[in-house]
Design a protein around this motif. Structure first.
Motif, PDB file in Angstrom:
ATOM      1  N   ALA A  60      29.855  -9.767  37.652  1.00 24.94           N
ATOM      2  CA  ALA A  60      30.923 -10.115  36.712  1.00 24.94           C
ATOM      3  C   ALA A  60      30.536  -9.863  35.259  1.00 24.94           C
ATOM      4  CB  ALA A  60      31.312 -11.582  36.888  1.00 24.94           C
ATOM      5  N   ASP A  61      29.246  -9.674  35.011  1.00 22.83           N
ATOM      6  CA  ASP A  61      28.791  -9.487  33.634  1.00 22.83           C
ATOM      7  C   ASP A  61      28.849  -8.035  33.178  1.00 22.83           C
ATOM      8  OD1 ASP A  61      28.260 -12.180  33.491  1.00 22.83           O
ATOM      9  OD2 ASP A  61      26.122 -11.963  33.977  1.00 22.83           O
ATOM     10  N   PHE A  62      29.255  -7.117  34.061  1.00 19.25           N
ATOM     11  CA  PHE A  62      29.162  -5.706  33.712  1.00 19.25           C
ATOM     12  C   PHE A  62      30.519  -5.009  33.697  1.00 19.25           C
ATOM     13  CE2 PHE A  62      25.019  -6.870  35.270  1.00 19.25           C
ATOM     14  CZ  PHE A  62      24.158  -6.224  34.376  1.00 19.25           C
ATOM     15  N   GLU A  63      30.665  -4.116  32.740  1.00 17.51           N
ATOM     16  CA  GLU A  63      31.824  -3.228  32.656  1.00 17.51           C
ATOM     17  C   GLU A  63      31.291  -1.795  32.722  1.00 17.51           C
ATOM     18  OE1 GLU A  63      34.916  -4.143  32.476  1.00 17.51           O
ATOM     19  OE2 GLU A  63      34.917  -6.217  31.788  1.00 17.51           O
ATOM     20  N   VAL A  64      31.977  -0.941  33.496  1.00 14.72           N
ATOM     21  CA  VAL A  64      31.554   0.446  33.655  1.00 14.72           C
ATOM     22  C   VAL A  64      32.714   1.370  33.290  1.00 14.72           C
ATOM     23  CG1 VAL A  64      30.715   2.202  35.276  1.00 14.72           C
ATOM     24  CG2 VAL A  64      29.942  -0.176  35.500  1.00 14.72           C
ATOM     25  N   PHE A  65      32.438   2.302  32.365  1.00 13.21           N
ATOM     26  CA  PHE A  65      33.434   3.266  31.930  1.00 13.21           C
ATOM     27  C   PHE A  65      32.918   4.677  32.181  1.00 13.21           C
ATOM     28  CE2 PHE A  65      34.007  -0.571  29.487  1.00 13.21           C
ATOM     29  CZ  PHE A  65      35.384  -0.775  29.514  1.00 13.21           C
ATOM     30  N   TYR A  88      29.804  -5.465  43.402  1.00 12.91           N
ATOM     31  CA  TYR A  88      28.611  -6.216  43.798  1.00 12.91           C
ATOM     32  C   TYR A  88      27.444  -5.741  42.951  1.00 12.91           C
ATOM     33  CZ  TYR A  88      25.323  -8.564  46.985  1.00 12.91           C
ATOM     34  OH  TYR A  88      24.371  -9.395  47.523  1.00 12.91           O
ATOM     35  N   SER A  89      26.404  -6.578  42.847  1.00 16.72           N
ATOM     36  CA  SER A  89      25.197  -6.182  42.127  1.00 16.72           C
ATOM     37  C   SER A  89      23.992  -6.865  42.754  1.00 16.72           C
ATOM     38  CB  SER A  89      25.310  -6.559  40.646  1.00 16.72           C
ATOM     39  OG  SER A  89      25.392  -7.966  40.494  1.00 16.72           O
ATOM     40  N   TYR A  90      22.824  -6.261  42.568  1.00 15.77           N
ATOM     41  CA  TYR A  90      21.604  -6.868  43.088  1.00 15.77           C
ATOM     42  C   TYR A  90      20.399  -6.295  42.333  1.00 15.77           C
ATOM     43  CZ  TYR A  90      21.469  -2.499  45.835  1.00 15.77           C
ATOM     44  OH  TYR A  90      21.475  -1.190  46.226  1.00 15.77           O
ATOM     45  N   ILE A  91      19.299  -7.025  42.357  1.00 16.08           N
ATOM     46  CA  ILE A  91      18.058  -6.551  41.770  1.00 16.08           C
ATOM     47  C   ILE A  91      17.440  -5.541  42.726  1.00 16.08           C
ATOM     48  CG2 ILE A  91      15.775  -7.217  40.922  1.00 16.08           C
ATOM     49  CD1 ILE A  91      18.146  -8.170  39.220  1.00 16.08           C
ATOM     50  N   SER A  92      16.922  -4.449  42.178  1.00  7.46           N
ATOM     51  CA  SER A  92      16.444  -3.365  43.034  1.00  7.46           C
ATOM     52  C   SER A  92      15.219  -2.698  42.426  1.00  7.46           C
ATOM     53  CB  SER A  92      17.549  -2.323  43.211  1.00  7.46           C
ATOM     54  OG  SER A  92      17.774  -1.608  42.009  1.00  7.46           O
ATOM     55  N   ASP A  93      14.666  -1.753  43.203  1.00  7.69           N
ATOM     56  CA  ASP A  93      13.647  -0.875  42.638  1.00  7.69           C
ATOM     57  C   ASP A  93      14.344   0.330  42.026  1.00  7.69           C
ATOM     58  OD1 ASP A  93      14.357   0.831  44.715  1.00  7.69           O
ATOM     59  OD2 ASP A  93      12.559   0.454  45.895  1.00  7.69           O
ATOM     60  N   GLU A  94      13.572   1.314  41.564  1.00  6.88           N
ATOM     61  CA  GLU A  94      14.156   2.444  40.853  1.00  6.88           C
ATOM     62  C   GLU A  94      14.972   3.366  41.750  1.00  6.88           C
ATOM     63  OE1 GLU A  94      10.120   5.222  41.157  1.00  6.88           O
ATOM     64  OE2 GLU A  94      10.935   4.626  39.210  1.00  6.88           O
ATOM     65  N   LYS A  95      14.885   3.168  43.086  1.00  7.54           N
ATOM     66  CA  LYS A  95      15.669   3.976  44.013  1.00  7.54           C
ATOM     67  C   LYS A  95      16.887   3.244  44.561  1.00  7.54           C
ATOM     68  CE  LYS A  95      11.761   6.817  45.505  1.00  7.54           C
ATOM     69  NZ  LYS A  95      10.962   7.300  46.664  1.00  7.54           N
ATOM     70  N   THR A 140      29.099   4.916  30.813  1.00  3.59           N
ATOM     71  CA  THR A 140      28.663   3.889  29.870  1.00  3.59           C
ATOM     72  C   THR A 140      28.806   2.536  30.554  1.00  3.59           C
ATOM     73  OG1 THR A 140      29.348   5.171  27.944  1.00  3.59           O
ATOM     74  CG2 THR A 140      29.014   2.809  27.619  1.00  3.59           C
ATOM     75  N   VAL A 141      27.693   1.826  30.673  1.00  3.76           N
ATOM     76  CA  VAL A 141      27.680   0.495  31.283  1.00  3.76           C
ATOM     77  C   VAL A 141      27.411  -0.527  30.191  1.00  3.76           C
ATOM     78  CG1 VAL A 141      26.588  -1.005  33.002  1.00  3.76           C
ATOM     79  CG2 VAL A 141      26.784   1.463  33.433  1.00  3.76           C
ATOM     80  N   MET A 142      28.141  -1.622  30.205  1.00  3.05           N
ATOM     81  CA  MET A 142      27.966  -2.658  29.196  1.00  3.05           C
ATOM     82  C   MET A 142      27.732  -4.007  29.862  1.00  3.05           C
ATOM     83  SD  MET A 142      30.609  -3.907  26.218  1.00  3.05           S
ATOM     84  CE  MET A 142      31.865  -4.331  27.417  1.00  3.05           C
ATOM     85  N   ASP A 143      26.713  -4.712  29.386  1.00  2.09           N
ATOM     86  CA  ASP A 143      26.487  -6.110  29.752  1.00  2.09           C
ATOM     87  C   ASP A 143      27.296  -6.953  28.766  1.00  2.09           C
ATOM     88  OD1 ASP A 143      25.586  -8.732  30.017  1.00  2.09           O
ATOM     89  OD2 ASP A 143      23.550  -8.127  30.536  1.00  2.09           O
ATOM     90  N   THR A 144      28.353  -7.576  29.243  1.00  9.27           N
ATOM     91  CA  THR A 144      29.271  -8.275  28.344  1.00  9.27           C
ATOM     92  C   THR A 144      28.671  -9.535  27.741  1.00  9.27           C
ATOM     93  OG1 THR A 144      30.256  -9.462  30.226  1.00  9.27           O
ATOM     94  CG2 THR A 144      31.295  -7.386  29.552  1.00  9.27           C
ATOM     95  N   LYS A 145      27.564 -10.017  28.305  1.00  8.56           N
ATOM     96  CA  LYS A 145      26.906 -11.205  27.742  1.00  8.56           C
ATOM     97  C   LYS A 145      25.957 -10.844  26.614  1.00  8.56           C
ATOM     98  CE  LYS A 145      27.163 -14.642  31.425  1.00  8.56           C
ATOM     99  NZ  LYS A 145      26.386 -15.552  32.318  1.00  8.56           N
ATOM    100  N   SER A 146      25.105  -9.865  26.843  1.00  7.82           N
ATOM    101  CA  SER A 146      24.094  -9.508  25.845  1.00  7.82           C
ATOM    102  C   SER A 146      24.547  -8.413  24.907  1.00  7.82           C
ATOM    103  CB  SER A 146      22.816  -9.048  26.550  1.00  7.82           C
ATOM    104  OG  SER A 146      23.029  -7.799  27.196  1.00  7.82           O
TER     105      SER A 146
END
Length: 430
Positions: A60-65, A88-95, A140-146
């Motif tokens: 919910a914290d991300f916007e993608v254009f 959906y989102s999750y913590i991942s490695d670089e792949k 362009t991805v934006m973290d709407t909180k930070s």
């Protein structure tokens, strides 16, 4: 009037930046994951580089254009820019692999056959023909909180496609054919060869286009590879233009094309250079233009192939003589077509040819004939969603074709089989 989504995004972003930090955070980098779907490729995941190790993240914290453009042709205005939905989102490695704590986050994006904004490939008219080409796909991805943004692409991951050798080129006479090749790992015995010939929109000099344009990479997927024992080689050649190109104009069988000799020479060269290929189990198939070429090569070399699998056949029946039918009647073949195909009309191509083959005594020739090409996943409406009738190759690539013309299941050794299970059981007599 074109909507300026980027203007709205900038208006929204500026106050957030001012609130979150007096100094704008530095832009971050991202990787795209591009997968092939029944309708074509789409960016379905974005991997973000994070500033520090993180354990949790919220979609919910991300916007993608996205902005889509090309120097090769004009993209319809409604498809040039827009906002992607993060589901959906999750913590991942670089792949993009999920981890408990890491320096990357993966955003899973919604994709759909009616959402072209998700595709990094576009069908464009170029000169006197059309084709699928890679386009500029700026994210362009934006973290709407930070207020942090990511707008620098650092690479792309193409699942399964990345397992192919994409550097192949073969020259015969004045024809040079690029090709993609997949080699199964850990072979201890000879393995079959699956050849796929693309449609008219996937010509050029980049083999990723025929692999992703209509999901032919799926023949190298674990689900299909396992049907062939230890696996199968997959060869996907690419025509510089289109397989049905003749010395003048286009052929539907009435005259010779300019590619079949070089293409068959490529097959022979590839087999010679890969001694683990079983020469008694070489299968050729294709769709539309590639369906024409598959039948053309079977007509020219009926003793070379163990089977053919052809969808949306573009070879007109009127140019297949009775002598030709007799020549190929013992070659195992499975045709796939849709009744509402207005590009390769079945009554002019596959319907009369199949009837002639059966009347000539062909015992191992099958025909899956669909009313329409529908959503086989059920995600977009199932049978109520209809793709263009020409796209019958969907049933082959997904390995869901299983019925013959009369509606009965195709049988192999007393059990019902899919098109790929059937093909895996075909072997040419030595």
């Amino acid at each position: 009037m074109k909507k300026s989504l980027y203007f709205l995004w900038i208006v929204f972003l500026i106050p957030l930046l001012a609130i979150s930090n007096e100094n704008n955070p530095p832009a971050g980098s991202y990787k795209l994951i591009i997968e092939g779907f029944d309708w074509g490729p789409a960016v379905n995941k974005i991997i973000l580089n994070l500033d520090q190790p993180t354990k949790e993240i919220s979609a919910a914290d991300f916007e993608v254009f996205v902005n889509r453009s090309s120097q090769d042709g004009e993209i319809p205005a409604a498809q040039t820019s827009g906002k992607r939905t993060v589901v959906y989102s999750y913590i991942s490695d670089e792949k993009g692999n999920r981890v408990a704590e890491g320096n990357h986050a993966t955003l899973v994006l919604a994709v759909s056959p009616v959402a072209p904004i998700g595709s990094p490939i576009q069908y464009l008219r170029m000169g006197n023909r059309g084709g699928n080409v890679w386009i500029d796909y700026a994210v362009t991805v934006m973290d709407t909180k930070s207020g942090k943004i990511w707008n620098e692409e650092a690479g792309r991951i193409l699942p399964i496609v990345d397992d192919f050798d994409l550097t192949g080129k073969f020259t015969h006479g004045n024809v040079t054919l690029p090709y993609a090749a997949f080699t199964p790992k850990g072979l201890t015995a000879k393995a079959p060869l699956i050849i796929w010939l693309h449609g008219g929109g996937e010509g050029g000099d980049d083999p990723t286009i025929p692999l992703l344009g209509n999901k032919s990479f799926n023949y190298a997927s674990p689900e299909i590879q396992t049907l062939f024992g230890q696996g199968a080689y997959v060869l996907v050649p690419q025509a510089p233009t289109f397989w049905m190109q003749a010395a003048e104009g286009m052929t539907r069988g009435q005259t010779n094309d300019i590619y079949n000799e070089a293409l068959f020479a490529l097959f022979q060269d590839f087999v010679a250079k890969n001694p683990n290929i079983d020469p008694t189990r070489i299968y050729v198939g294709g769709c539309s233009n590639g369906g024409y070429m598959s039948l053309k090569l079977i007509l020219e070399h009926p003793d070379y192939f163990a089977a053919g699998y052809i969808s949306a056949l573009a070879y007109n029946n009127e140019f297949v003589t009775d002598a030709m039918v007799q020549k190929i009647k013992n070659v195992p073949m499975w045709f796939v077509h849709s009744k509402d195909d207005m590009t390769t009309k079945p009554d002019e191509t596959v319907v009369p040819l199949f009837d002639r083959l059966k009347k000539a005594g062909a015992k191992n020739v099958h025909f899956s004939y669909y009313d329409n090409v529908t959503d086989i996943t059920g995600f977009y409406g199932g049978d109520d969603f209809r793709y263009p009738g020409h796209w019958s190759w969907i049933y082959s690539h997904a390995n869901v074709a299983r019925k013959d013309l009369d509606g009965s299941p195709v049988m192999l050794e007393g059990r019902p089989v899919t098109i790929m299970e059937w093909m895996a059981g075909q072997k040419k007599r030595k």
